[in-house]
Write a protein that holds these residues in place. Sequence first.
Motif, mmCIF file in Angstrom:
data_model
loop_
_atom_site.group_PDB
_atom_site.id
_atom_site.type_symbol
_atom_site.label_atom_id
_atom_site.label_comp_id
_atom_site.label_asym_id
_atom_site.label_seq_id
_atom_site.Cartn_x
_atom_site.Cartn_y
_atom_site.Cartn_z
ATOM 1 N N UNK A 40 0.846 -1.181 0.000
ATOM 2 C CA UNK A 40 0.000 0.000 0.000
ATOM 3 C C UNK A 40 0.888 1.238 0.000
ATOM 4 N N UNK A 41 0.381 2.370 -0.487
ATOM 5 C CA UNK A 41 1.197 3.588 -0.521
ATOM 6 C C UNK A 41 1.763 3.933 0.846
ATOM 7 N N UNK A 42 3.055 4.179 0.881
ATOM 8 C CA UNK A 42 3.705 4.557 2.122
ATOM 9 C C UNK A 42 4.064 3.397 3.028
ATOM 10 N N UNK A 43 3.698 2.190 2.616
ATOM 11 C CA UNK A 43 3.978 1.006 3.438
ATOM 12 C C UNK A 43 5.036 0.115 2.793
ATOM 13 N N UNK A 44 5.639 -0.729 3.602
ATOM 14 C CA UNK A 44 6.554 -1.723 3.061
ATOM 15 C C UNK A 44 5.757 -2.850 2.401
ATOM 16 N N UNK A 45 6.450 -3.582 1.558
ATOM 17 C CA UNK A 45 5.811 -4.723 0.914
ATOM 18 C C UNK A 45 5.555 -5.804 1.963
ATOM 19 N N UNK A 46 4.325 -6.296 1.979
ATOM 20 C CA UNK A 46 3.860 -7.201 3.032
ATOM 21 C C UNK A 46 3.645 -8.601 2.475
ATOM 22 N N UNK A 47 4.194 -9.590 3.160
ATOM 23 C CA UNK A 47 3.992 -10.984 2.781
ATOM 24 C C UNK A 47 2.563 -11.404 3.098
ATOM 25 N N UNK A 48 1.954 -12.157 2.156
ATOM 26 C CA UNK A 48 0.594 -12.633 2.362
ATOM 27 C C UNK A 48 0.504 -14.155 2.444
ATOM 28 N N UNK A 49 1.101 -14.844 1.480
ATOM 29 C CA UNK A 49 0.922 -16.290 1.405
ATOM 30 C C UNK A 49 1.983 -16.882 0.492
ATOM 31 N N UNK A 57 0.809 -24.957 1.478
ATOM 32 C CA UNK A 57 0.645 -23.506 1.479
ATOM 33 C C UNK A 57 0.663 -22.965 2.900
ATOM 34 N N UNK A 58 0.905 -21.687 2.990
ATOM 35 C CA UNK A 58 0.880 -20.992 4.277
ATOM 36 C C UNK A 58 0.407 -19.579 4.032
ATOM 37 N N UNK A 59 -0.448 -19.100 4.931
ATOM 38 C CA UNK A 59 -0.940 -17.731 4.823
ATOM 39 C C UNK A 59 -0.593 -16.960 6.077
ATOM 40 N N UNK A 60 -0.303 -15.692 5.888
ATOM 41 C CA UNK A 60 -0.024 -14.827 7.027
ATOM 42 C C UNK A 60 -1.280 -14.666 7.878
ATOM 43 N N UNK A 61 -1.081 -14.401 9.137
ATOM 44 C CA UNK A 61 -2.209 -14.271 10.058
ATOM 45 C C UNK A 61 -3.162 -13.152 9.635
ATOM 46 N N UNK A 62 -2.607 -12.122 8.997
ATOM 47 C CA UNK A 62 -3.425 -10.970 8.626
ATOM 48 C C UNK A 62 -4.488 -11.307 7.581
ATOM 49 N N UNK A 63 -4.289 -12.384 6.837
ATOM 50 C CA UNK A 63 -5.247 -12.727 5.778
ATOM 51 C C UNK A 63 -5.786 -14.145 5.902
ATOM 52 N N UNK A 64 -5.302 -14.888 6.867
ATOM 53 C CA UNK A 64 -5.749 -16.276 7.016
ATOM 54 C C UNK A 64 -7.254 -16.311 7.246
ATOM 55 N N UNK A 65 -7.902 -17.210 6.548
ATOM 56 C CA UNK A 65 -9.345 -17.321 6.651
ATOM 57 C C UNK A 65 -10.088 -16.495 5.626
ATOM 58 N N UNK A 66 -9.415 -15.514 5.023
ATOM 59 C CA UNK A 66 -10.031 -14.698 3.975
ATOM 60 C C UNK A 66 -9.368 -14.910 2.619
ATOM 61 N N UNK A 67 -8.065 -15.102 2.611
ATOM 62 C CA UNK A 67 -7.311 -15.279 1.368
ATOM 63 C C UNK A 67 -6.846 -16.729 1.267
#
Length: 123
Positions: A40-49, A57-67
């Motif tokens: 996102x603008x102004x943010x660092x690149x964030x790992x998702x999955x 596979x593995x998903x980050x906690x921030x998106x687990x259950x949605x992605x």
Amino acid sequence: QVQLVESGGGLVQAGGSLRLSCAASGRTFSSYAMGWFRQAPGNEREFLAISWSGGSTYSAASVKGRFTLSRDNAKNTVYLQMNRLKPEDTAVYYCAAKIGSDSYSRVSSYDYWGQGTQVTVSS
């Protein structure tokens, strides 16, 4: 050499869904671990999955259950199904490829990157 091309981004209302695709060139796609990140603008690149070459596979906690990440080695494509989207999910989404399973959440551990696809979630 691997080339990655993302698609499927766009504008969606909060609560909606999108499926991102990442098509890879090359005959060794199945050998690579495939990751999804966002920035996102102004943010660092964030790992998702990540989808490892063996299929797990593995998903980050921030998106687990949605992605949900999946891959189709026959089509050299990895997908990111995104459900129940929120305005804070707005970002440019990138897929990336790496050899090996270590440091999977680190941007610097990936060898190849796509150009990114914009996802915008309206409230």
